[in-house]
Design an enzyme around this catalytic site. Structure first.
Site, PDB file in Angstrom:
ATOM      1  CG  LEU A 141      -2.071  -0.913   1.153  1.00 38.61           C
ATOM      2  CD1 LEU A 141      -2.883  -0.854   2.542  1.00 38.61           C
ATOM      3  CD2 LEU A 141      -2.916  -0.869   0.158  1.00 38.61           C
ATOM      4  CB  CYS A 170       1.606   0.300   6.889  1.00 37.60           C
ATOM      5  SG  CYS A 170       2.365   1.843   6.848  1.00 37.60           S
ATOM      6  CG  HIS A 171      -0.781  -2.817   6.151  1.00 32.75           C
ATOM      7  ND1 HIS A 171      -0.418  -1.686   5.477  1.00 32.75           N
ATOM      8  CD2 HIS A 171      -1.779  -2.817   6.695  1.00 32.75           C
ATOM      9  CE1 HIS A 171      -1.556  -1.070   5.579  1.00 32.75           C
ATOM     10  NE2 HIS A 171      -2.484  -1.567   6.162  1.00 32.75           N
ATOM     11  N   GLY A 172       3.171  -4.932   8.031  1.00 30.18           N
ATOM     12  CA  GLY A 172       4.103  -6.251   8.169  1.00 30.18           C
ATOM     13  C   GLY A 172       4.784  -6.966   7.077  1.00 30.18           C
ATOM     14  N   PRO A 186       1.874  -9.168   3.052  1.00 37.20           N
ATOM     15  CG  PRO A 186       0.596  -7.804   4.576  1.00 37.20           C
ATOM     16  CD  PRO A 186       1.907  -8.791   4.404  1.00 37.20           C
TER      17      PRO A 186
END
Length: 223
Positions: A141, A170-172, A186
């Site tokens: 992202l 943010c999301h690993g 992700p």
């Protein structure tokens, strides 16, 4: 008897609640309008400073001096409005990138997806094993991953990264020191490698391919 006293003057008009409220609303509107105008005057130049530059100078190559970048250190520069990580890998980092056990944990360990020029489609994803060069934008992202140089000395926010690598806060999503994404993250793709070459052993020129090579950064799969 005729009343000779002076005629009474009109008494001062007393403010009614409606008048008071109306005047207060009007003053509030004036104050708010002035504040908004001031904020807009400050915000517009700030937003303009963040806007991409359309001038030819924004697309010129960028030279980066590596002479003071010690092994294990990373510098971040801006190229075409994007952060670019330049990492001076240690001998231990280079050996780790060749570990078959590491490659098995990566989503695209052999760089099949077009996220790099042909001259960086190798196990170290760069012109030389000593220097890694990648756009520091997570392909999930668009966050900026954190660099974790080693397990003991990693910054607190990057301790979730593998032993030497990158972690997206943010999301690993996790990447190795060649910018290759780990399975289960992700992020769907490796970090992009920009066009670059080395005019001498201590200089990297971003935005220009080596002589005889042709790579258009806009053709990559994703950024």
């Amino acid at each position: 008897m005729e009343n000779t006293s002076p005629a009474p003057q009109n008494a001062p008009e007393t403010d009614t609640p409606e008048h008071t409220a109306g005047r207060r609303d009007f003053l509030g509107m004036v104050t708010t309008a002035g504040a908004v105008t001031g904020v807009a005057a400050c915000t517009i130049p700030f937003l303009e400073s963040l806007a991409p530059q359309d001038s030819a100078s924004a697309h010129l190559p960028v030279d980066v001096d590596l002479s003071k970048l010690a092994p294990g250190q990373q510098t971040t520069v801006v190229w075409q409005g994007k952060p670019v990580f330049i990492l001076h890998r240690t001998p231990e980092d280079i050996a780790k990138l060749q570990d078959a056990a590491l490659t098995e944990r990566l989503r695209d360990g052999d760089s099949h997806d077009l996220q790099q020029p042909a001259y960086a489609k190798n196990w170290h994803r760069s012109l030389t094993p000593e220097y890694g060069v990648y756009v520091g934008i997570c392909t999930h992202l668009g966050c900026v991953p954190s660099y974790a140089p080693a397990p003991g000395g990693a910054p607190a926010e990057a301790k979730a990264a593998p032993a030497g690598g990158y972690a997206c806060p943010c999301h690993g999503s996790k990447f190795d020191l060649a910018g290759r994404v780990f399975k289960g993250a992700p992020a769907p793709y490796n970090l992009p490698v920009p066009p670059y070459f080395m005019p001498n052993p201590t200089t990297i020129r971003l935005g220009e391919n080596p002589k005889g090579q042709d790579f258009d950064f806009s053709t990559i799969v994703q950024i």
